[in-house]
Design a protein around this motif. Structure first.
Motif, short mmCIF file in Angstrom:
data_model
loop_
_atom_site.label_atom_id
_atom_site.label_comp_id
_atom_site.label_asym_id
_atom_site.label_seq_id
_atom_site.Cartn_x
_atom_site.Cartn_y
_atom_site.Cartn_z
N ASP A 43 48.85 102.12 88.25
CA ASP A 43 49.61 101.48 89.32
C ASP A 43 50.99 101.04 88.85
OD1 ASP A 43 49.69 100.12 92.06
OD2 ASP A 43 50.05 98.42 90.73
N ARG A 44 51.09 100.51 87.65
CA ARG A 44 52.38 100.06 87.14
C ARG A 44 53.31 101.22 86.83
NH1 ARG A 44 50.37 94.89 83.46
NH2 ARG A 44 49.89 93.56 85.24
N PHE A 45 52.76 102.31 86.36
CA PHE A 45 53.56 103.52 86.14
C PHE A 45 54.18 103.95 87.47
CE2 PHE A 45 51.59 104.84 81.99
CZ PHE A 45 52.77 105.06 81.33
N GLU A 46 53.34 104.06 88.47
CA GLU A 46 53.80 104.57 89.76
C GLU A 46 54.71 103.58 90.48
OE1 GLU A 46 50.17 107.61 90.91
OE2 GLU A 46 50.01 105.51 91.57
N ALA A 47 54.39 102.31 90.39
CA ALA A 47 55.19 101.30 91.09
C ALA A 47 56.58 101.13 90.48
CB ALA A 47 54.46 99.95 91.08
N ASN A 48 56.70 101.34 89.17
CA ASN A 48 57.98 101.13 88.49
C ASN A 48 58.80 102.41 88.35
OD1 ASN A 48 58.20 98.19 87.36
ND2 ASN A 48 56.07 98.79 87.01
N ASN A 49 58.22 103.55 88.70
CA ASN A 49 58.97 104.80 88.59
C ASN A 49 59.64 105.11 89.93
OD1 ASN A 49 59.96 107.24 87.65
ND2 ASN A 49 58.11 108.36 88.23
N HIS A 50 60.94 104.97 89.98
CA HIS A 50 61.70 105.24 91.21
C HIS A 50 62.56 106.49 91.04
CE1 HIS A 50 60.33 101.34 92.45
NE2 HIS A 50 60.99 100.73 91.48
N GLY A 51 61.97 107.49 90.33
CA GLY A 51 62.68 108.73 90.11
C GLY A 51 63.52 108.74 88.84
N ARG A 52 63.51 107.61 88.12
CA ARG A 52 64.31 107.52 86.90
C ARG A 52 63.46 107.24 85.65
NH1 ARG A 52 66.68 104.50 90.79
NH2 ARG A 52 65.87 102.56 89.87
N GLY A 53 62.16 107.22 85.83
CA GLY A 53 61.29 106.94 84.70
C GLY A 53 61.07 105.45 84.50
N VAL A 54 60.33 105.11 83.45
CA VAL A 54 60.02 103.71 83.17
C VAL A 54 60.17 103.43 81.68
CG1 VAL A 54 58.35 103.64 85.07
CG2 VAL A 54 57.56 104.07 82.72
N THR A 55 60.22 102.15 81.37
CA THR A 55 60.24 101.71 79.97
C THR A 55 59.03 100.80 79.75
OG1 THR A 55 62.63 101.81 79.76
CG2 THR A 55 61.47 100.38 78.24
N LEU A 56 58.32 101.09 78.67
CA LEU A 56 57.15 100.30 78.34
C LEU A 56 57.48 99.41 77.15
CD1 LEU A 56 53.91 99.96 78.74
CD2 LEU A 56 53.86 101.28 76.66
N ASN A 57 57.26 98.13 77.31
CA ASN A 57 57.48 97.17 76.21
C ASN A 57 56.14 96.75 75.64
OD1 ASN A 57 60.31 97.02 76.66
ND2 ASN A 57 59.88 95.77 78.43
N LEU A 58 55.99 96.96 74.34
CA LEU A 58 54.76 96.56 73.66
C LEU A 58 55.02 95.28 72.88
CD1 LEU A 58 53.59 100.01 72.33
CD2 LEU A 58 52.73 98.74 74.29
N HIS A 59 54.28 94.26 73.22
CA HIS A 59 54.35 92.98 72.53
C HIS A 59 53.08 92.85 71.69
CE1 HIS A 59 57.53 91.71 75.42
NE2 HIS A 59 56.84 92.49 76.24
N VAL A 60 53.03 91.85 70.88
CA VAL A 60 51.82 91.61 70.10
C VAL A 60 50.76 91.03 71.04
CG1 VAL A 60 50.77 90.35 68.19
CG2 VAL A 60 53.10 91.24 67.99
N GLY A 61 49.79 91.86 71.38
CA GLY A 61 48.70 91.39 72.23
C GLY A 61 48.80 91.75 73.69
N TYR A 62 49.95 92.27 74.17
CA TYR A 62 50.06 92.66 75.57
C TYR A 62 51.26 93.60 75.77
CZ TYR A 62 53.94 89.32 76.11
OH TYR A 62 55.13 88.66 75.99
N TYR A 63 51.37 94.17 76.95
CA TYR A 63 52.49 95.06 77.26
C TYR A 63 53.08 94.67 78.61
CZ TYR A 63 49.84 97.47 80.91
OH TYR A 63 49.15 97.74 82.06
N ASP A 64 54.31 95.15 78.87
CA ASP A 64 54.87 95.03 80.20
C ASP A 64 55.75 96.26 80.44
OD1 ASP A 64 57.52 94.48 79.21
OD2 ASP A 64 56.95 92.39 78.99
N MET A 65 56.10 96.52 81.69
CA MET A 65 56.79 97.75 82.05
C MET A 65 57.87 97.48 83.09
SD MET A 65 54.97 101.27 83.40
CE MET A 65 53.55 100.91 82.37
N THR A 66 59.00 98.25 83.02
CA THR A 66 60.07 98.10 84.01
C THR A 66 60.63 99.46 84.38
OG1 THR A 66 61.68 97.80 82.24
CG2 THR A 66 60.76 95.80 83.22
N SER A 67 61.37 99.49 85.46
CA SER A 67 62.02 100.73 85.92
C SER A 67 63.24 101.01 85.07
CB SER A 67 62.44 100.58 87.38
OG SER A 67 61.35 100.23 88.20
N ASN A 68 63.56 102.27 84.87
CA ASN A 68 64.78 102.66 84.13
C ASN A 68 65.98 102.57 85.07
OD1 ASN A 68 63.28 103.11 81.86
ND2 ASN A 68 63.16 105.35 82.17
#
Length: 206
Positions: free
Chosen positions: A181-206
């Motif tokens: 869901d996060r891949f699809e919700a954050n991808n607006h035709g420009r891809g996404v960036t995945l941030n890996l933290h110690v113990g969790y991740y978050d994602m944003t639109s490019n």
């Protein structure tokens, strides 16, 4: 048998409201930070997950890559995935990951993470960027395998510097449906960036 729970590190920053923490038992108690090696992910290898995922199978507590995959991907791609499978198996042996009920999971007793992988290392963690096409291909692979492990193998195969690190643990422990869901919700035709933290991740639109 399709491989279980693929962990792959996505490049991008997820909105602060979309943080997915790991299980508390899997959170590391110490971090080993080494020099980050810069590299460009191999596009052919990364995209090949849609063709090769069905050939990565679980045999006991180790993964195997069926040689029949040579008939559908190039020799280079096959060799890259072979090394990725070997890396995951080695991390199972050394206790970073483990197989539980046919699933690749993080060993709750593992306490040291080495974020020595491709991308950008920041004070808050590590980031990897995906193109629009790469997002679509990874989402399809996740849906096909019903496991986050496909993403892990794709990342380790396309980014050799990631092999031997434990940062994909955040992906392994992620909820499959939420990850898709996060891949699809954050991808607006420009891809996404995945941030890996110690113990969790978050994602944003490019």
């Amino acid at each position: 048998m399709k491989f279980k729970n693929t962990a792959v590190i996505l490049t991008g920053v997820l909105a602060l409201t979309a943080v997915a923490p790991l299980a508390a038992s899997a959170a590391p108690t110490s971090i080993e930070v080494k020099e980050v090696k810069q590299a460009t992910p191999d596009a052919e290898t990364f995209s090949a997950i849609k063709d090769i995922e069905k050939f990565i199978k679980l045999d006991g507590d180790q993964y195997v890559l069926d040689s029949a995959a040579k008939e559908v991907v190039s020799e280079k791609v096959f060799n890259n995935y072979s090394k990725a499978v070997e890396s995951v198996n080695e991390q199972i042996k050394n206790g970073t990951f483990e197989v539980k009920n046919g699933q690749l999971v993080v060993n709750p007793n593992y306490t040291t993470y080495n974020p020595n992988i491709y991308g950008n290392w920041y004070w808050w963690g590590y980031a990897i960027t995906f193109t629009n096409q790469e997002v679509k291909e990874q989402v399809q692979a996740l849906k096909n395998t019903q496991s986050t492990s496909s993403l892990v193998f794709a990342i380790m195969a396309a980014v050799p510097g990631l092999q031997g690190t434990a940062l994909p643990a955040a992906i392994i422990e992620a909820n499959l449906a939420v990850l898709i869901d996060r891949f699809e919700a954050n991808n607006h035709g420009r891809g996404v960036t995945l941030n890996l933290h110690v113990g969790y991740y978050d994602m944003t639109s490019n």
